[in-house]
Design a protein around this motif. Structure first.
Motif, PDB file in Angstrom:
ATOM      1  N   GLY A  19       0.834  -1.199   0.000  1.00 34.05           N
ATOM      2  CA  GLY A  19       0.000   0.000   0.000  1.00 34.05           C
ATOM      3  C   GLY A  19       0.866   1.245   0.000  1.00 34.05           C
ATOM      4  O   GLY A  19       1.845   1.336   0.748  1.00 34.05           O
ATOM      5  N   HIS A  20       0.515   2.239  -0.860  1.00 35.24           N
ATOM      6  CA  HIS A  20       1.277   3.479  -0.973  1.00 35.24           C
ATOM      7  C   HIS A  20       0.308   4.659  -0.952  1.00 35.24           C
ATOM      8  O   HIS A  20      -0.816   4.581  -1.475  1.00 35.24           O
ATOM      9  CB  HIS A  20       2.076   3.514  -2.281  1.00 35.24           C
ATOM     10  N   THR A  21       0.746   5.779  -0.373  1.00 40.18           N
ATOM     11  CA  THR A  21      -0.072   6.998  -0.331  1.00 40.18           C
ATOM     12  C   THR A  21       0.742   8.172  -0.822  1.00 40.18           C
ATOM     13  O   THR A  21       1.942   8.047  -1.065  1.00 40.18           O
ATOM     14  CB  THR A  21      -0.540   7.290   1.105  1.00 40.18           C
ATOM     15  N   ASP A  22       0.057   9.337  -0.951  1.00 47.61           N
ATOM     16  CA  ASP A  22       0.802  10.563  -1.214  1.00 47.61           C
ATOM     17  C   ASP A  22       1.280  11.130   0.124  1.00 47.61           C
ATOM     18  O   ASP A  22       1.162  10.478   1.168  1.00 47.61           O
ATOM     19  CB  ASP A  22      -0.059  11.556  -1.984  1.00 47.61           C
ATOM     20  N   ALA A  38      -3.627  -0.747   6.060  1.00 45.36           N
ATOM     21  CA  ALA A  38      -5.002  -1.254   6.086  1.00 45.36           C
ATOM     22  C   ALA A  38      -5.471  -1.608   4.683  1.00 45.36           C
ATOM     23  O   ALA A  38      -6.128  -2.644   4.461  1.00 45.36           O
ATOM     24  CB  ALA A  38      -5.923  -0.218   6.717  1.00 45.36           C
ATOM     25  N   ARG A  39      -5.169  -0.774   3.698  1.00 40.97           N
ATOM     26  CA  ARG A  39      -5.580  -1.064   2.321  1.00 40.97           C
ATOM     27  C   ARG A  39      -4.878  -2.318   1.799  1.00 40.97           C
ATOM     28  O   ARG A  39      -5.513  -3.162   1.135  1.00 40.97           O
ATOM     29  CB  ARG A  39      -5.271   0.140   1.431  1.00 40.97           C
ATOM     30  N   ALA A  40      -3.571  -2.467   2.060  1.00 34.39           N
ATOM     31  CA  ALA A  40      -2.858  -3.662   1.624  1.00 34.39           C
ATOM     32  C   ALA A  40      -3.453  -4.909   2.270  1.00 34.39           C
ATOM     33  O   ALA A  40      -3.641  -5.948   1.619  1.00 34.39           O
ATOM     34  CB  ALA A  40      -1.370  -3.534   1.970  1.00 34.39           C
ATOM     35  N   THR A  41      -3.793  -4.799   3.570  1.00 32.62           N
ATOM     36  CA  THR A  41      -4.371  -5.947   4.285  1.00 32.62           C
ATOM     37  C   THR A  41      -5.743  -6.296   3.734  1.00 32.62           C
ATOM     38  O   THR A  41      -6.113  -7.478   3.607  1.00 32.62           O
ATOM     39  CB  THR A  41      -4.462  -5.625   5.788  1.00 32.62           C
ATOM     40  N   THR A  42      -6.533  -5.278   3.373  1.00 36.01           N
ATOM     41  CA  THR A  42      -7.862  -5.515   2.813  1.00 36.01           C
ATOM     42  C   THR A  42      -7.763  -6.306   1.509  1.00 36.01           C
ATOM     43  O   THR A  42      -8.530  -7.253   1.264  1.00 36.01           O
ATOM     44  CB  THR A  42      -8.579  -4.172   2.564  1.00 36.01           C
ATOM     45  N   ALA A  68       1.310  -8.663   3.238  1.00 38.42           N
ATOM     46  CA  ALA A  68       0.772  -7.308   3.167  1.00 38.42           C
ATOM     47  C   ALA A  68       1.789  -6.343   3.762  1.00 38.42           C
ATOM     48  O   ALA A  68       2.336  -6.589   4.842  1.00 38.42           O
ATOM     49  CB  ALA A  68      -0.541  -7.205   3.928  1.00 38.42           C
ATOM     50  N   VAL A  69       2.072  -5.227   3.044  1.00 39.40           N
ATOM     51  CA  VAL A  69       3.067  -4.249   3.472  1.00 39.40           C
ATOM     52  C   VAL A  69       2.511  -2.851   3.229  1.00 39.40           C
ATOM     53  O   VAL A  69       1.934  -2.581   2.170  1.00 39.40           O
ATOM     54  CB  VAL A  69       4.383  -4.416   2.690  1.00 39.40           C
ATOM     55  N   GLY A  70       2.685  -1.957   4.220  1.00 48.60           N
ATOM     56  CA  GLY A  70       2.303  -0.559   4.055  1.00 48.60           C
ATOM     57  C   GLY A  70       3.541   0.314   4.004  1.00 48.60           C
ATOM     58  O   GLY A  70       4.404   0.230   4.881  1.00 48.60           O
ATOM     59  N   HIS A  71       3.661   1.157   2.962  1.00 47.91           N
ATOM     60  CA  HIS A  71       4.835   2.020   2.802  1.00 47.91           C
ATOM     61  C   HIS A  71       4.512   3.502   2.991  1.00 47.91           C
ATOM     62  O   HIS A  71       5.435   4.327   2.912  1.00 47.91           O
ATOM     63  CB  HIS A  71       5.441   1.835   1.411  1.00 47.91           C
ATOM     64  N   ALA A  72       3.233   3.857   3.190  1.00 43.25           N
ATOM     65  CA  ALA A  72       2.822   5.260   3.321  1.00 43.25           C
ATOM     66  C   ALA A  72       3.324   6.041   2.111  1.00 43.25           C
ATOM     67  O   ALA A  72       3.144   5.599   0.967  1.00 43.25           O
ATOM     68  CB  ALA A  72       3.317   5.839   4.639  1.00 43.25           C
ATOM     69  N   ASP A  73       4.013   7.174   2.346  1.00 41.35           N
ATOM     70  CA  ASP A  73       4.470   8.008   1.231  1.00 41.35           C
ATOM     71  C   ASP A  73       5.989   7.890   1.020  1.00 41.35           C
ATOM     72  O   ASP A  73       6.606   8.763   0.414  1.00 41.35           O
ATOM     73  CB  ASP A  73       4.105   9.472   1.482  1.00 41.35           C
ATOM     74  N   THR A  74       6.608   6.796   1.486  1.00 48.28           N
ATOM     75  CA  THR A  74       8.077   6.680   1.446  1.00 48.28           C
ATOM     76  C   THR A  74       8.616   6.239   0.092  1.00 48.28           C
ATOM     77  O   THR A  74       9.830   6.333  -0.143  1.00 48.28           O
ATOM     78  CB  THR A  74       8.557   5.673   2.515  1.00 48.28           C
ATOM     79  N   GLN A  75       7.766   5.744  -0.801  1.00 51.72           N
ATOM     80  CA  GLN A  75       8.256   5.273  -2.097  1.00 51.72           C
ATOM     81  C   GLN A  75       7.425   5.884  -3.230  1.00 51.72           C
ATOM     82  O   GLN A  75       6.743   5.181  -3.980  1.00 51.72           O
ATOM     83  CB  GLN A  75       8.208   3.738  -2.165  1.00 51.72           C
ATOM     84  N   PRO A  76       7.489   7.191  -3.402  1.00 51.93           N
ATOM     85  CA  PRO A  76       6.705   7.832  -4.465  1.00 51.93           C
ATOM     86  C   PRO A  76       7.258   7.479  -5.843  1.00 51.93           C
ATOM     87  O   PRO A  76       8.454   7.256  -6.005  1.00 51.93           O
ATOM     88  CB  PRO A  76       6.881   9.333  -4.165  1.00 51.93           C
ATOM     89  N   VAL A  77       6.351   7.434  -6.833  1.00 51.10           N
ATOM     90  CA  VAL A  77       6.764   7.207  -8.214  1.00 51.10           C
ATOM     91  C   VAL A  77       6.671   8.482  -9.032  1.00 51.10           C
ATOM     92  O   VAL A  77       7.060   8.500 -10.201  1.00 51.10           O
ATOM     93  CB  VAL A  77       5.909   6.098  -8.859  1.00 51.10           C
ATOM     94  N   ASN A 104      -0.601   8.136   7.395  1.00 54.95           N
ATOM     95  CA  ASN A 104      -0.656   7.401   6.129  1.00 54.95           C
ATOM     96  C   ASN A 104      -0.124   5.977   6.263  1.00 54.95           C
ATOM     97  O   ASN A 104      -0.401   5.119   5.424  1.00 54.95           O
ATOM     98  CB  ASN A 104       0.139   8.151   5.058  1.00 54.95           C
ATOM     99  N   TRP A 105       0.676   5.730   7.292  1.00 55.41           N
ATOM    100  CA  TRP A 105       1.155   4.372   7.524  1.00 55.41           C
ATOM    101  C   TRP A 105      -0.003   3.411   7.785  1.00 55.41           C
ATOM    102  O   TRP A 105      -0.078   2.332   7.192  1.00 55.41           O
ATOM    103  CB  TRP A 105       2.131   4.341   8.710  1.00 55.41           C
ATOM    104  N   GLU A 106      -0.886   3.818   8.686  1.00 57.48           N
ATOM    105  CA  GLU A 106      -2.026   2.953   9.013  1.00 57.48           C
ATOM    106  C   GLU A 106      -2.935   2.777   7.809  1.00 57.48           C
ATOM    107  O   GLU A 106      -3.434   1.665   7.540  1.00 57.48           O
ATOM    108  CB  GLU A 106      -2.807   3.530  10.182  1.00 57.48           C
ATOM    109  N   LEU A 107      -3.149   3.882   7.054  1.00 57.34           N
ATOM    110  CA  LEU A 107      -4.035   3.806   5.895  1.00 57.34           C
ATOM    111  C   LEU A 107      -3.460   2.875   4.826  1.00 57.34           C
ATOM    112  O   LEU A 107      -4.168   2.009   4.289  1.00 57.34           O
ATOM    113  CB  LEU A 107      -4.240   5.210   5.305  1.00 57.34           C
ATOM    114  N   SER A 108      -2.151   3.026   4.500  1.00 49.49           N
ATOM    115  CA  SER A 108      -1.547   2.180   3.459  1.00 49.49           C
ATOM    116  C   SER A 108      -1.515   0.722   3.885  1.00 49.49           C
ATOM    117  O   SER A 108      -1.773  -0.176   3.072  1.00 49.49           O
ATOM    118  CB  SER A 108      -0.121   2.672   3.155  1.00 49.49           C
TER     119      SER A 108
END
Length: 465
Positions: free
Chosen positions: A369-372, A393-397, A415-424, A387-391
């Motif tokens: 899971g990734h966020t802005d 939670a979405r990956a887990t879903t 399932a892994v949450g990366h928040a905004d640490t790996q932007p593309v 954003n950690w919890e959000l990313s």
């Protein structure tokens, strides 16, 4: 030789038995560095010796050339002297023969002169006696006078012969003087011949020395060739050590320190067998990897065909790099803003994805899971503090859906949450933030998971090589 034993021992222990402890590894590196310095010093000393030998050889070559020229000149002078000696010997022999003839003639002439002088004296006495005699005596006197005239002619002739003898004596003296000069020339020629003999001995010694120098040069060239081969071996060993150090670093990052170094060395047959087994294993791995890439390519094709519509819209991108496949889905096709529940449209997409993924049984599947970088605000912050919890939670879903609805094996899923640490893309613009809010489904080889399990359970590091 000591350097080679150290390097080969270091290489054998490193290549055959894997990593050692950090302390022992550092000790091995220090020994290798010391061996390198010794090799460099040996190379410098040999280079100095080689230069000195080259200088000596050049000097000897120059001296040899000078001696060769001097020998040629000496040989030419010797030949001339020998020719002159031969001519002088012939001339001396002729002069000596002439002198002997003249001496014999002089002796004969002296004897004749003495005889004539005695006859003249007797005739004078007879003339005196006859002057007082008779007419017959006068006649006899006339005869005697005629005889005296004849004797005077003979005496004149004798005087002339005596003058000729004197002249011959003068010529003989000149000849004897010339013979002395020739003997002096012969002595000088003999001395020169002795000098030539001594010079020949020197030349023979120089040729022997030159042969020794050529042998030294040959040995120097052989040593230089061996040094070049040694430098090549050292370069190969340095490269092998560098490669091994890189492998040590990689394995150290996964496995840490190894238990202890096995002190026994494998025999040549065992090592060859091990290398053959390793080659066969690598060949099997290569074939398996190619088959794996081929299967993954088919999975890529199936996903691209199944998700063709969403890919065309730009909502989904699929990328394959050798044995790794990544499905990039923007969050808007799966989730509403600030939510972690998959919306109906997203369920259709996940259904299509799961139908393809459940045919894959040789890959690990990681849901990321990734966020802005926009922080969570308002009431939503109570549920997702960041954003950690959000990313996460979405990956887990998504993982829960793939397990419950897609019937995928849960042992393959992560399932892994990366928040905004790996932007593309850049978060400065909305377009970039939209690309950063995404779910990535990554398929990667199972053996990475096996390595991770071996590290966590402390499996012997030699199994990782």
């Amino acid at each position: 030789m000591t350097y080679m034993r150290i390097v080969m021992m270091a290489m054998c222990t490193a290549m055959l038995f894997g990593c050692v402890s950090a302390e022992k590894h550092q000790a091995s590196l220090k020994q290798l560095d010391s061996a390198r310095k010794s090799a460099d010093q040996l190379s410098k000393e040999f280079e100095s010796y080689k230069q000195k030998t080259a200088a000596d050889l050049a000097a000897m070559e120059k001296e040899k050339a000078g001696l060769s020229e001097e020998l040629s000149a000496t040989n030419a002078a010797k030949s001339e002297v020998e020719q002159a000696n031969s001519a002088l010997r012939q001339e001396r022999d002729g002069l000596q023969a002439n002198v002997r003839d003249l001496q014999a003639q002089t002796q004969d002439l002296s004897t004749k002169v003495g005889t004539l002088e005695s006859q003249v004296a007797g005739l004078q006495d007879d003339k005196q006696r006859l002057m007082t005699g008779t007419t017959t005596a006068q006649e006899e006197i006339a005869k005697m006078q005629r005889r005296i005239g004849e004797l005077e002619v003979e005496a004149a002739r004798a005087k002339d012969l005596d003058a000729r003898v004197s002249e011959r004596n003068t010529q003989l003296a000149q000849m004897q003087k010339r013979i002395g000069e020739l003997e002096t020339e012969a002595a000088r020629a003999q001395e020169l011949d002795q000098r030539l003999s001594a010079r020949d001995s020197q030349l023979a010694e120089m040729q022997r020395r030159n042969g020794e120098l050529e042998a030294e040069a040959t040995r120097a060239r052989d040593l230089e060739a061996k040094l070049s081969e040694r430098d090549t071996e050292i370069g190969q060993l340095k490269q092998a050590v560098a490669d091994r150090e890189e492998l040590v670093a990689q394995v150290a990052a996964l496995s840490g320190e190894r238990d202890e170094l096995n002190a026994s060395l494998m025999s040549r047959e065992e090592r060859l067998q091990a290398e053959a087994q390793e080659k066969a294993r690598l060949e099997e791995e290569r074939a398996a990897k190619e088959a794996e890439i081929e299967r993954l390519t088919r999975t890529h094709s199936d996903l691209a065909k199944s998700l063709e519509a969403e890919i065309a819209k730009g909502n989904i991108r699929i990328k394959q790099v050798r044995d790794r496949l990544t499905i990039n889905m923007v969050d808007k096709i799966l989730f509403d803003s600030g939510r972690a529940e998959v919306k109906p449209q997203g369920l259709d997409v996940l259904k299509q994805v799961s139908d393809v993924l459940k045919t894959v049984d040789d890959k690990q599947i990681r849901i990321e899971g990734h966020t802005d970088n926009v922080p969570i605000r308002g009431k939503l912050k109570e549920r997702f503090p960041s954003n950690w919890e959000l990313s996460t939670a979405r990956a887990t879903t998504v993982v829960r859906y793939l397990i419950d609805q897609g019937e995928l094996d849960p042992t393959y899923l992560t399932a892994v949450g990366h928040a905004d640490t790996q932007p593309v893309a850049s978060n400065d613009e909305e377009e970039g933030r939209t690309q950063n809010r995404r779910i990535e489904i990554v398929l990667y080889p199972k053996d990475l998971s096996d390595i991770a399990e071996q590290i966590s359970s402390g499996v012997n590091g030699s199994q990782l090589n």
